[in-house]
Scaffold this motif. Structure first.
Motif, mmCIF file in Angstrom:
data_model
loop_
_atom_site.group_PDB
_atom_site.id
_atom_site.type_symbol
_atom_site.label_atom_id
_atom_site.label_comp_id
_atom_site.label_asym_id
_atom_site.label_seq_id
_atom_site.Cartn_x
_atom_site.Cartn_y
_atom_site.Cartn_z
ATOM 1 N N SER A 35 0.854 -1.088 -0.039
ATOM 2 C CA SER A 35 -0.056 0.130 -0.007
ATOM 3 C C SER A 35 0.852 1.343 -0.041
ATOM 4 O O SER A 35 1.933 1.262 0.461
ATOM 5 C CB SER A 35 -0.950 0.074 1.245
ATOM 6 O OG SER A 35 -1.659 -0.992 1.192
ATOM 7 N N THR A 38 1.383 6.241 3.910
ATOM 8 C CA THR A 38 0.574 7.259 4.389
ATOM 9 C C THR A 38 0.882 7.839 5.867
ATOM 10 O O THR A 38 1.702 7.396 6.411
ATOM 11 C CB THR A 38 -1.166 7.010 4.158
ATOM 12 O OG1 THR A 38 -1.273 6.066 5.045
ATOM 13 C CG2 THR A 38 -1.363 6.527 2.703
ATOM 14 N N GLU A 39 0.139 8.822 6.040
ATOM 15 C CA GLU A 39 0.340 9.209 7.786
ATOM 16 C C GLU A 39 -0.037 8.376 8.448
ATOM 17 O O GLU A 39 0.277 8.335 9.709
ATOM 18 C CB GLU A 39 -0.218 10.620 7.977
ATOM 19 C CG GLU A 39 0.295 11.716 6.874
ATOM 20 C CD GLU A 39 -0.213 13.306 7.366
ATOM 21 O OE1 GLU A 39 -1.426 13.059 8.195
ATOM 22 O OE2 GLU A 39 -0.020 14.206 6.732
ATOM 23 N N SER A 40 -0.762 7.480 8.152
ATOM 24 C CA SER A 40 -1.437 6.195 8.991
ATOM 25 C C SER A 40 -0.375 5.337 9.350
ATOM 26 O O SER A 40 -0.371 4.505 10.256
ATOM 27 C CB SER A 40 -2.492 5.693 8.473
ATOM 28 O OG SER A 40 -3.582 6.440 8.127
ATOM 29 N N SER A 63 4.409 9.909 11.382
ATOM 30 C CA SER A 63 4.804 11.344 10.952
ATOM 31 C C SER A 63 5.880 11.742 11.536
ATOM 32 O O SER A 63 6.890 12.348 10.801
ATOM 33 C CB SER A 63 3.597 12.078 10.794
ATOM 34 O OG SER A 63 2.402 11.564 10.258
ATOM 35 N N ASN A 109 0.958 -0.301 8.083
ATOM 36 C CA ASN A 109 0.635 0.570 6.919
ATOM 37 C C ASN A 109 -0.792 0.214 6.492
ATOM 38 O O ASN A 109 -0.783 -0.397 5.561
ATOM 39 C CB ASN A 109 1.895 0.514 5.983
ATOM 40 C CG ASN A 109 1.426 1.623 4.949
ATOM 41 O OD1 ASN A 109 0.980 2.884 5.262
ATOM 42 N ND2 ASN A 109 1.813 1.261 3.588
#
Length: 204
Positions: A35, A38-40, A63, A109
């Motif tokens: 994937s 991302t910030e996740s 982050s 992630n």
């Protein structure tokens, strides 16, 4: 099963890391996710002492890095990773032998879920006691030591023979004028012994 494998990020870490007291040590951890990053995305490092006990979280990333602010690793954990490149490594400042234990790197992630989490065993030692005999060093010792012993024995034996010759010379009868002419032969023998001794020393 196929869906689970597709959603399982691949995480890799060194199974064993050696460090020296007082010298920064790097704990490497890399990952591959199916994937987009991302910030996740989160990274968690946990630690269990060598003596056993409960796991404790010593580092968290989402982050930005969040090193632990309590416990033995307070102010000693630094983030050296780069999630965009699949790097989730950390560094430990001024390690001590009581830091020995198991470190676990886990990466999430979403929607990827972690399947297998690698463990890293940290072994911290004093630099002065870290010397280990390699096979090459051991082989050199096994070959060199017998050679030295043989040469020393040869030198001792030659020294004794030389001493016996000198004793015979001292205790011998008076030499006639004809016997005096044999003196150069004794000098030649001494020269041969000296050359042999030098040859043995060169072999050493």
């Amino acid at each position: 099963s196929g869906v689970c494998n597709a959603l399982s990020p691949e995480i890799n870490a060194s199974p064993k890391v050696r460090a020296f007291v007082g010298e920064q040590v790097l704990l490497k951890c890399s990952f591959k996710s199916s994937s987009p990053i991302t910030e996740s995305l989160t990274v968690d490092w946990t630690y269990r002492p060598l003596t056993g006990g409960q796991m404790e979280t010593i580092f968290h990333y989402q982050s930005v890095p969040y090193p632990t602010t309590v416990g033995k690793f307070k102010d000693r954990i630094s983030w050296v990773g780069n999630v965009a490149k699949g790097d989730a490594s950390i560094a430990i400042q001024s390690p001590v032998m009581s830091d020995n234990g198991t470190f676990i790197c886990s990466v999430k992630n979403p929607p990827d879920v972690y399947h297998s989490i690698p463990q890293t065993m940290l072994i911290v030692t004093e630099r002065g006691f870290s010397f280990q005999l390699t096979s090459a060093v051991l082989l050199s010792i096994l070959v060199f030591l017998p050679s030295v012993i043989v040469v020393v024995l040869l030198l001792v034996r030659m020294g004794r023979k030389f001493g016996v010759l000198k004793e015979k010379k001292k205790s011998g009868c008076k030499k006639s004028s004809i016997e005096v002419s044999d003196e150069p032969e004794h000098t030649e023998t001494d020269n041969c012994l000296g050359k042999l001794r030098n040859w043995c020393l060169n072999c050493v």
